[in-house]
Design a protein around this motif. Structure first.
Motif: not given
Length: 231
Positions: A81-110
């Protein structure tokens, strides 16, 4: 299954922490050897008891074996269960970083000509932890919602704002991880206690059997530690 389902729980919890032992051989091997010993001693009980073997050790051997089996299974379940949660957290964090970078890039450019918005983005980008990432997404969500017209002008997909909002709560799952870490630690300690409790009985029975049958080449074999002998 929970810790409360483990038999002999009170006996296991009564073992002083400084006397709890970690398994020195694979637990499944130790369980099998203990079960084999339980079968082997049945025709030797009269001689073993005559040599001073405590009858309660023999009578409790089956329950001790079962307790270790369940405790081992419970620990493995918590560990997975611990391994599963850690794996899911990594997936969520990776996705969150991508979305964050997209928002930042859009705001900086616009709003590349807007110093106020650029400073706001710079302030948001300072943190690096998981907690910071959740706060960053929250701040960026507020910022992008306040400037949707300017973002539309560069073809920004406003569905990313909703995606960012959904990721914020997922990033805040540190409590869930802490709980499963605690469960895993408790399960491992209980497994070690169950091992210690079974090992105590197995050791005494083996020592007694090797003494009683020291001149019997056939019967003494059942009281030897096969795993160690082949290591």
């Amino acid at each position: 299954m929970s810790i409360q389902d483990i038999p002999l729980q009170k006996s296991l919890e009564a073992i002083p922490l400084n006397e709890v032992k970690r398994p020195i051989i694979p637990v499944d091997v130790f369980i099998q050897e203990a079960h084999d010993l339980y079968v082997w001693i049945r025709e030797d009980l009269t001689q073993l008891y005559a040599a001073g073997l405590d009858k309660s050790l023999v009578e409790s051997l089956s329950d001790r074996i079962y307790a270790l089996q369940l405790a081992q299974s419970h620990w493995i379940s918590c560990r997975e269960s611990r391994k599963t949660i850690l794996l899911n957290q990594k997936k969520v964090r990776d996705e969150a970083l991508r979305v964050k970078n997209d928002l930042v890039a859009a705001l900086r450019f616009a709003f590349r000509g807007d110093e106020h918005i650029q400073r706001s983005v710079n302030d948001i980008m300072k943190g690096t932890s998981s907690a910071d990432l959740a706060q960053d997404l929250s701040d960026l969500t507020v910022l992008t919602k306040s400037h949707t017209d300017g973002l539309k002008a560069i073809g920004f997909d406003d569905r990313k704002i909703k995606l960012a909002s959904g990721l914020i709560s997922k990033l805040a799952s540190a409590t869930a991880l802490w709980n499963v870490e605690k469960m895993s630690t408790e399960a491992k300690e209980l497994r070690d206690r169950a091992y210690t409790h079974l090992q105590e009985a197995v050791h005494v029975i083996r020592v007694t059997g090797r003494y009683v049958f020291r001149d019997d080449k056939v019967r003494i074999t059942g009281y030897r530690h096969r795993y160690r002998s082949r290591s």
